[in-house]
Design a protein around this motif. Structure first.
Motif, short mmCIF file in Angstrom:
data_model
loop_
_atom_site.label_atom_id
_atom_site.label_comp_id
_atom_site.label_asym_id
_atom_site.label_seq_id
_atom_site.Cartn_x
_atom_site.Cartn_y
_atom_site.Cartn_z
N VAL A 34 49.87 -49.22 -3.75
CA VAL A 34 50.79 -50.16 -3.12
C VAL A 34 52.08 -49.46 -2.74
CG1 VAL A 34 52.30 -52.09 -3.67
CG2 VAL A 34 49.89 -52.26 -4.10
N VAL B 271 53.15 -49.83 1.03
CA VAL B 271 54.32 -50.60 1.42
C VAL B 271 55.51 -49.68 1.68
CG1 VAL B 271 55.98 -52.27 0.61
CG2 VAL B 271 53.58 -52.66 0.25
N TYR B 272 55.80 -48.76 0.75
CA TYR B 272 57.00 -47.96 0.94
C TYR B 272 56.83 -46.93 2.04
CZ TYR B 272 60.28 -49.58 -2.49
OH TYR B 272 61.21 -50.33 -3.15
N LEU C 14 59.97 -64.03 0.64
CA LEU C 14 59.55 -63.29 1.82
C LEU C 14 59.89 -64.05 3.09
CD1 LEU C 14 56.09 -61.93 0.69
CD2 LEU C 14 58.05 -60.59 1.34
N LEU D 9 56.40 -55.49 7.85
CA LEU D 9 56.71 -55.27 6.45
C LEU D 9 56.49 -56.54 5.64
CD1 LEU D 9 57.93 -53.58 4.20
CD2 LEU D 9 60.16 -54.28 4.95
N ASP E 183 52.84 -57.17 5.25
CA ASP E 183 52.24 -56.16 4.39
C ASP E 183 52.46 -56.52 2.92
OD1 ASP E 183 52.41 -52.53 4.37
OD2 ASP E 183 50.73 -53.91 4.52
N VAL E 184 53.72 -56.86 2.57
CA VAL E 184 54.01 -57.21 1.19
C VAL E 184 53.23 -58.46 0.79
CG1 VAL E 184 55.82 -57.88 -0.41
CG2 VAL E 184 56.27 -56.15 1.29
N GLU E 185 53.12 -59.41 1.72
CA GLU E 185 52.36 -60.63 1.42
C GLU E 185 50.90 -60.30 1.11
OE1 GLU E 185 51.86 -62.90 4.89
OE2 GLU E 185 50.29 -64.14 4.02
N LEU F 163 50.54 -58.72 -2.25
CA LEU F 163 50.62 -59.68 -3.36
C LEU F 163 49.35 -60.49 -3.49
CD1 LEU F 163 54.26 -60.99 -3.15
CD2 LEU F 163 53.19 -59.89 -5.08
#
Lengths: 406, 174, 118
Positions: free
Chosen positions: B57, B61-62, B154, C68, C71-73, C76
């Motif tokens: 991850v 992500v990063y 988010l 972004l 992507d994070v969603e 998770l």
């Protein structure tokens, strides 16, 4: 007989046995075995590209009603070898002011990112580079790492067209990563594991393309966009931006980008075949591992054939059409798909597998039909308004009135 | 000094060195690229902690999203190609003294922490805690509420960023 | 699990060394005749006009931002998807709720024109 049933596994076992018998400490045996395995797999992949280039050129030639290479060797088999020999001896012309580190690292990183994908793909029931427990996410993450190589190439070339081409390409790649990651959730839901080997083994009774054709379609389209192939190859098109990020590359450095693209196309076909078409599953694959390898290769070549068909027959997308397709069709569809499949799966939990698969299939076809209808509706609305050409829109500006045209 | 410690040491050294180069690089683009190396070093440290999900991850992500976002935002500035000269503040000696003092205090406190001497329970060789994480994320006794709040966060980030980046006049142009 | 990652680490090194070695060998085999005109920046065969950088559009940044968030969603959601087969119905609804909240954000972005190319 054992050797015939499972040549790769047999060789691996004999080799590790021989290494262990040499009397080295256990940790070193492990490292040497892994090093040999990695070398064999990586070298095999790189040498295989030679065959892939020939296959693709022949096929594209046939689609365009011509022969393709047929002079160098029977059916032109040695054509890519001749091309490789030529490209080895071309001069590296480094532009003035190029950032040496970024400029040289970019082709190496591009190939390395694609090769790294091969380390988690299961080639048969006994042969897999390594059965990482987060394999599918690893595949997507390494794809994202490959994007850095394009930025390095565009910026390191000290050429504003290379930079523009690289940024456009990266914008395309990151946009299409959203439906890719979202549709990759569906096989994970169905299989209950992130490991690629686990996903293959979960397809013993039914392939995931039957249970979730919409997810397979989204995954396939997003994958083709991720490798930058036609019909999404706007960046490479000779008429636009003159070959984009690799303008200033010559010799083998350019050859490496070329190799990376072909190998990526094949690897992505293999990933699709593994995740949605059952990988090495097939009649008798579990007992005779070498059959599993044959099945995997057959399926991968079928998918690769479809990829080449797309390249040879479909016209190129414009960049705004590409972005529209991604953000306004694929992403909402994949979001709706996950929600629908989650709910349907939860409701049909107690039913036998057959009815569950039918339920999933129906939900998928429903969503695909709805998307099709919505697209037709918006298309007819656009033609009804009958504007000859969209007025040039002003570029989005920040609140500080920044931004300029392109 | 077994292999794991060597890997951790290397990863830590690479991360720290790249982090130092991020703040002292003369060109902004170089700083962004050193940042990518720092983030990869952190991913390797996640691997040494046997947390493969978070390592992947981290890269996804990063490196795949945030680093690219930073590079895009660096390119949006006008002075990205300029060499900004040595990145040294005029009062760096005093700042360095304060930082060194703080570091010494923190190390002193940590040396007294009994967490360093307790042996953690080793994870079994093929521990796969992804399943437990998934169940914990949505169970009411687990992290169900933070899970939903994360999505609200988010959306708030998305709305905020779009409000800043898109001029309201754009609406009039249809 | 660490054994798996050791393999990947070794494979990454091999994957980096192989093209590097090949490029190096080709560098030895190829001629080297640097020439100021040959090395100059390419601009369709004419002299370069204007500074060597261009201002990119804000739209790239907005796309990267929306990417972004999604992507994070998705990240998770992956643990939820892995545990999907074992979850009771209310836990599945929680995941769908997570997605619904993000769909609202997505619709907002659509309406505000953040998803247009321009």
């Amino acid at each position: 007989m054992d050797f015939l049933r499972d040549p790769f596994g047999f060789v691996i076992q004999e080799y590790t046995g021989w290494l262990g018998g040499l009397g080295l400490p256990a940790g070193w045996v492990d490292i040497i075995a892994k090093l040999t395995g990695a070398l064999v797999l990586a070298t095999g992949a790189m040498l295989f590209v030679v065959f892939l280039i020939w296959y693709e050129r022949k096929l594209i030639g046939r689609i365009q009603d011509r022969f393709g290479p047929n002079r160098v060797g029977p059916w032109g088999i040695f054509q890519p070898v001749a091309d490789m020999l030529k490209i080895f001896t071309k001069e590296y012309i480094t532009p003035i002011g190029a950032d040496k580190f970024a400029y040289n690292l970019a082709p190496i990183l591009a190939v390395a990112a694609v090769l790294l994908l091969w380390s988690v793909l299961p080639l048969s029931v006994t042969v897999v580079g390594t059965d990482l427990n987060v394999g599918l996410l690893f595949l997507v993450a390494v794809g994202g790492l490959g994007e850095m190589s394009y930025i390095l190439a565009g910026w390191g070339s000290n050429n504003k067209y290379a930079l523009l081409g690289a940024f456009r390409l990266v914008a395309q790649l990151i946009s299409y990563e959203v439906p890719l990651v979202l549709s990759a959730l569906v096989p994970v839901m169905l299989a209950g594991t992130l490991s690629v080997n686990g996903i293959v083994q979960a397809q013993e009774s039914v392939w995931f393309i039957v249970a979730a054709p919409a997810a397979a379609l989204i995954f396939f389209i997003a994958s083709i966009a991720e490798i930058g192939r036609s019909p999404f190859d706007l960046i490479e098109a000779e008429s636009e931006l003159v070959a984009g990020y690799n303008i200033e590359y010559s010799g083998l450095k350019f050859g490496m980008f070329f190799v990376a693209e072909f190998l990526h196309a094949f690897t992505v076909s293999m990933i699709f075949a593994t995740v949605f078409l059952g990988g090495w599953q097939g009649p008798g694959a579990a007992e005779i591992p070498v059959l599993g390898f044959v099945y995997l290769m057959l399926k991968t070549f079928v998918v690769y054939f479809v990829t080449i068909l797309f390249r040879g027959t479909l016209p190129r997308f414009r960049i705004d059409q590409m972005m529209n397709l991604n953000w306004k069709v694929l992403t909402p569809l994949s979001l709706a798909l996950i929600m629908a499949m989650a709910i349907v799966g939860g409701l049909t939990r107690e039913l036998p597998v057959f009815w569950q698969v039918i339920a999933f299939l129906l939900v998928n076809l429903l969503l695909l039909g709805a998307t099709d209808q919505l697209m037709r509706l918006s298309q007819s609305r656009k033609t009804k308004s009958n504007l000859p050409m969209q007025p040039l829109r002003k570029v989005l500006t920040t609140s500080t009135k920044h931004g300029a045209g392109e | 000094m077994n292999g794991l410690q060597v890997v951790f040491l290397l990863a830590a050294l690479v991360s720290l060195f790249s982090a130092a180069m991020v703040v002292s690089a003369r060109r902004m683009m170089h700083a962004a690229l050193w940042l990518v190396l720092t983030l990869m070093g952190v991913a390797v440290i996640f691997v040494t902690l046997q947390s493969s999900f978070f390592a992947v991850v981290q890269v996804l992500v990063y490196v795949g999203a945030i680093a690219i976002l930073i590079i895009f935002s660096v390119m949006l500035t006008r002075r990205v190609m300029e060499d900004h000269g040595d990145q040294i503040l005029p009062g760096w000696r005093a700042a360095g003294l304060v930082a060194g003092l703080l570091f010494a205090i923190i190390v002193g406190f940590l040396a007294l922490w009994q967490g360093f001497t307790t042996m953690l329970v080793e994870l079994p060789a093929d521990a796969d805690n992804l399943l437990d994480l998934g169940q914990a994320l949505v169970s009411p006794q687990g992290y169900a509420l933070p899970f939903e709040l994360a999505s609200v966060l988010l959306v708030a980030a998305l709305i905020g960023a779009i409000t800043i980046a898109v001029d309201r006049k754009e609406d009039q142009h249809g | 699990m660490l054994g798996n990652w050791l393999y990947i680490g070794i494979f990454a090194l091999v994957a980096l060394m192989m093209p590097a070695l090949t490029i190096f060998i080709a560098g030895i085999l190829s001629p080297k005749r640097p020439d100021p005109i040959k090395n100059s920046t390419y601009e369709c065969g004419v002299e370069t006009v204007g500074p060597n950088w261009t201002q990119i559009k804000i739209q790239y940044y907005v796309f990267a931002l929306v990417f972004l968030i999604f992507d994070v969603e998705a990240v998770l959601l992956f643990p939820w998807a892995v545990a999907y087969q074992l979850l009771p119905l209310y836990a599945i609804i929680e995941g769908v709720l997570f997605l619904l909240i993000l769909v609202v954000g997505f619709l907002y972005a659509w309406r505000k024109g953040a998803l247009e190319w321009f």
